[in-house]
Design an enzyme around this catalytic site. Structure first.
Site, PDB file in Angstrom:
ATOM      1  N   TRP A   4       0.731  -1.457  -0.063  1.00  0.00           N
ATOM      2  CA  TRP A   4       0.060  -0.063   0.234  1.00  0.00           C
ATOM      3  C   TRP A   4       0.966   1.176  -0.134  1.00  0.00           C
ATOM      4  O   TRP A   4       0.371   2.343  -0.315  1.00  0.00           O
ATOM      5  CB  TRP A   4      -1.047  -0.137   1.159  1.00  0.00           C
ATOM      6  N   ASP A   5       2.201   1.098   0.120  1.00  0.00           N
ATOM      7  CA  ASP A   5       3.079   2.232   0.237  1.00  0.00           C
ATOM      8  C   ASP A   5       3.068   2.956  -0.968  1.00  0.00           C
ATOM      9  O   ASP A   5       3.048   4.367  -0.857  1.00  0.00           O
ATOM     10  CB  ASP A   5       4.469   1.680   0.173  1.00  0.00           C
ATOM     11  N   GLU A  28       1.146  -1.779  13.138  1.00  0.00           N
ATOM     12  CA  GLU A  28       1.440  -3.064  13.486  1.00  0.00           C
ATOM     13  C   GLU A  28       1.857  -3.640  14.496  1.00  0.00           C
ATOM     14  O   GLU A  28       1.985  -4.690  14.706  1.00  0.00           O
ATOM     15  CB  GLU A  28       2.205  -3.747  12.098  1.00  0.00           C
ATOM     16  N   LYS A  31       3.767   1.818  16.154  1.00  0.00           N
ATOM     17  CA  LYS A  31       4.959   1.621  15.098  1.00  0.00           C
ATOM     18  C   LYS A  31       5.007   2.767  14.131  1.00  0.00           C
ATOM     19  O   LYS A  31       6.124   3.575  13.758  1.00  0.00           O
ATOM     20  CB  LYS A  31       4.586   0.418  14.551  1.00  0.00           C
ATOM     21  N   GLN A  32       3.805   3.481  13.897  1.00  0.00           N
ATOM     22  CA  GLN A  32       3.864   4.317  12.844  1.00  0.00           C
ATOM     23  C   GLN A  32       2.477   5.120  12.841  1.00  0.00           C
ATOM     24  O   GLN A  32       1.520   4.421  13.562  1.00  0.00           O
ATOM     25  CB  GLN A  32       3.937   3.685  11.272  1.00  0.00           C
TER      26      GLN A  32
HETATM   27  C1  BGC Z   1       4.901  -1.088   7.804  1.00  0.00           C
HETATM   28  C2  BGC Z   1       3.793  -1.469   6.602  1.00  0.00           C
HETATM   29  C3  BGC Z   1       4.515  -1.312   5.343  1.00  0.00           C
HETATM   30  C4  BGC Z   1       5.452  -2.314   5.091  1.00  0.00           C
HETATM   31  C5  BGC Z   1       6.372  -1.997   3.903  1.00  0.00           C
HETATM   32  C6  BGC Z   1       6.023  -2.147   7.503  1.00  0.00           C
HETATM   33  O1  BGC Z   1       6.994  -2.201   8.455  1.00  0.00           O
HETATM   34  O2  BGC Z   1       4.393  -1.278   8.980  1.00  0.00           O
HETATM   35  O3  BGC Z   1       2.859  -0.201   6.806  1.00  0.00           O
HETATM   36  O4  BGC Z   1       3.521  -1.390   4.200  1.00  0.00           O
HETATM   37  O5  BGC Z   1       6.426  -1.953   6.277  1.00  0.00           O
HETATM   38  O6  BGC Z   1       6.940  -0.800   4.044  1.00  0.00           O
END
Ligand code: BGC
Length: 704
Positions: free
Chosen positions: A303-304, A432, A537-538
């Protein structure tokens, strides 16, 4: 686009695992044939920097011209050997890699150079010695050598493809009188005596052709012909063409920062990799989180792309390039229906991880739970439409995608009789570090927004589209009901949105309470401890406030930022940029700059201690977003606007954007913001809420 109605074949295949619905495999890109190798033997000794006495070593990445150069000197019993090795993957000739390898010896030496191609390669994480290429043959045609390989049969029905690697070489002063080949390997031998201080150069031209682009039986003749042609043209001319393409790419994409070399190097390093990774010529291609710089994330699409990369390419490379990324998902829409069907749900579920459109990651929290990714596909179409002002895509192919996503969300919610609200249970949000949560604010908000957009679009599309998708009044009425009665977690007292149902019951504490030696937590704590902690995490709620920036005021953003940022560990590379942009918006300029530096120098400074996994290509887009959407405050939903500031440590910064057929240069100093129309008819936008029209140049004071 024909939407599959009762298509079960692939979904049935997915019932093979011990729990239904999981994809049967993890997808990964396999490593390509090695086309860069050259063995070097000097006076019967193999050149090996691990074993020889190295006097100097220097490796330079020339980002402006796209050239990698290595220079070193070694000392032998007889004297000094200097080597200059240079290479580039050509932007001008799609399949070509060119190498120039120069040896200069202080004494007369017997030199053997053996350029080779080798398909006997492994992936770092393959099982034991498992290889993936089936060797179909080795060839020697006039001045070129080649190997033909095909991906091995696999039990998952993944498509196979055939690859030809070819090479041709040239070395003034050395002769090639021997060649060698074995299964999946070919080598040419150039040898001769070199005189003291008279450099000798080998030029190697390697090409990769695949049956995605050429008929299988044409692969060897075409690739060897192209190799011989490259040899005739020669390294310097090919290099010139390559450089001129790079200069063209930089022309509209460069961001200049005065007064902070580290910040300048960061953004250029990021842009260099973005421009190297994707150029939008082929809608079958996409951008992996690591590009092809490392095996982590397997080279797949996430999804990035939609959430972070698309807005950057839309501005620096043009709208057609960005559109290819949208088309990529439209092409894969039938597979998205299969993904949803495999979960027993209606509509389309775009994969979290994919090559073909089918989900190829089988961890429950990703496959089943991170359903927020579906909304990012819709947001990208919406963003593209607002940015370009073109409605054609959203009313046609875009509508197909949005319809599939809306139907998925409408089926994935359930009605809670207890609360008289629609809910979404069992999800993982962008954060996550928590799984299987209920009513993730971001997911619920995004799902409801997708339904709203879909209903509005139904009023605008051609009636044939409604028929094609079999859209009924009752279906739309149900979606309306979901929008009106969606459940959102909020804390009325703090006046903030809550990440999910039980977040506030956690042991809440700031990241500053974690001992320094326990960070990053994902490398120091058990996974269970990470999941039970409050640490984020984000961006999660903040990701929503970033997407839907136009729907919330600064006070709301500030309250949520103040609550969530102190608990955020930014252990996803995608995190700092969203925080940088929102911090800039609410006036936290130092925080915005800190987060920019973190995202733009993530790999240069190995900040998360994981650069050896590969570069963070998709989050590199975040560096550009931090400057353009953060520091210059550019927004493009509904109208184009800016609200710039200059970071304290900088003297100025400037960038260009390609907006609705205009190339606009924005230059910010501590005193003013300058706008210059480089190309196009002119445009209107707001700066700090005041409307301006640009025909050639504009200077607006920042000291109001
Ligand atoms: C992130 C995801 C992302 C993936 C690839 C993961 O660490 O939590 O949101 O899509 O990395 O960049």
């Amino acid at each position: 686009m024909v939407i599959p109605k009762n298509r079960r074949t692939k979904a049935e295949i997915w019932a093979v695992w011990w729990k239904n619905g999981y994809p049967p495999y993890f997808g990964k890109a396999i490593n390509s044939v090695n086309i860069i190798g050259i063995h070097v033997i000097i006076d019967n000794t193999v050149l090996d920097l691990n074993k020889q006495k190295v006097l100097s070593f220097n490796r330079t990445l020339d980002m402006q011209h796209g050239i990698l150069k290595r220079e070193f000197s070694i000392e032998t019993d007889k004297g000094i050997i200097n080597v200059v090795a240079e290479r580039f993957v050509s932007l001008a000739e799609k399949e070509l890699l060119a190498i120039s390898y120069t040896i200069n010896s202080s004494y007369e030496a017997n030199i053997i150079l053996k350029p080779y191609l080798d398909a006997n390669v492994h992936n770092l994480d393959s099982n034991y010695d498992e290889t993936f290429w089936e060797m179909l043959g080795e060839f020697e045609i006039e001045e070129s050598m080649a190997i033909l390989t095909k991906t091995k049969e696999n039990p998952f029905g993944a498509p196979r493809f055939t690859v030809a690697a070819a090479m041709s070489c040239w070395a003034e002063g050395l002769v090639c009188n021997k060649t060698f080949s074995k299964s999946g390997y070919v080598e040419m031998e150039y040898s001769g005596i070199i005189k003291p201080n008279i450099p000798v150069t080998l030029e190697k031209f390697s090409l990769i052709f695949t049956d995605r682009d050429h008929a299988e039986d044409a692969l060897i003749p075409r690739s060897t012909r192209a190799a011989s042609r490259a040899r005739q043209v020669g390294y310097s001319e090919l290099k010139e063409k390559h450089i001129s393409q790079w200069l063209g790419r930089w022309h509209d994409a460069d961001v200049e920062i005065e007064g902070d070399d580290a910040a300048q190097q960061g953004i250029r390093f990021n842009l260099f990799h973005l421009l190297s990774t994707y150029s939008g010529e082929d809608p079958r291609l996409n951008i992996g989180p690591k590009g092809f710089t490392g095996e982590k994330y397997g080279g797949a699409t996430y999804w990035d792309t939609e959430a972070y990369c698309l807005p950057v390419y839309m501005s620096i490379s043009g709208q057609d390039v960005a559109k290819q990324l949208l088309i990529y998902r439209h092409i894969q829409l039938p597979e998205a229906y299969i993904n949803a069907q495999a979960q027993g749900l209606k509509g389309a579920l775009f994969p979290m991880v994919t090559f073909t459109g089918l989900e190829c990651h089988n961890e429950w929290e990703i496959t089943f739970e991170e359903i927020h990714r579906n909304g990012a596909m819709v947001y990208a179409i919406y963003n593209y439409t607002h940015y370009t002002g073109k409605t054609d895509y959203i009313l046609n192919e875009g509508f197909d995608v949005i319809c599939g996503v809306a139907r998925f969300y409408a089926d994935r919610v359930h009605f809670s009789k207890n609360k008289n609200k629609y809910m979404i249970h069992g999800v993982t949000g962008p954060n996550e570090y928590e799984n299987n949560i209920n009513n993730n604010w971001y997911t619920n908000r995004l799902a409801s927004w997708c339904l709203e957009l879909f209903i509005n679009l139904c009023k605008k599309v051609d009636s044939s589209k409604l028929k094609e998708h079999d859209i009924s009044e009752s279906e739309l009425a149900l979606m309306n009901d979901i929008i009106t009665n969606m459940y959102y977690c909020e804390d009325k007292e703090l006046n903030i949105f809550i990440q999910h149902d039980t977040f506030m019951d956690k042991d809440l504490m700031p990241v500053s309470d974690i001992p320094e030696n326990e960070r990053p937590i994902n490398q120091n704590w058990s996974w269970d401890k990470v999941l039970r902690s409050c640490f984020i995490k984000q961006a999660d709620v903040l990701q929503g406030l970033y997407f839907f920036n136009h729907l919330y005021d600064n006070e709301t953003i500030k309250r949520n930022f103040d609550f969530y940022e102190p608990m955020t560990v930014h252990e996803s590379s995608l995190s700092p940029c969203v925080h940088s942009i929102l911090a800039a918006q609410i006036g936290y300029q130092d925080k915005a700059v800190e987060m920019y530096m973190r995202t733009s120098r993530l790999d240069l400074d190995n900040i998360n201690n994981d650069t050896d996994d590969g570069l963070h290509i998709t989050s590199m887009a975040g560096s550009w977003l931090s400057i353009v959407q953060g520091f210059s405050g550019m927004r493009n939903i509904n109208e184009l606007s800016f609200a710039p500031f200059l970071p304290k440590e900088w003297k100025s910064y400037s960038f260009k954007i390609n907006y609705r057929d205009n190339i606009l240069k924005v230059y910010v100093t501590s005193e003013n913001v300058h706008f210059e129309l480089i190309r196009g008819e002119g445009l209107s936008f707001k700066v700090f809420d005041k409307e301006y029209t640009l025909k050639d140049t504009l200077k607006i004071s920042l000291k109001q």
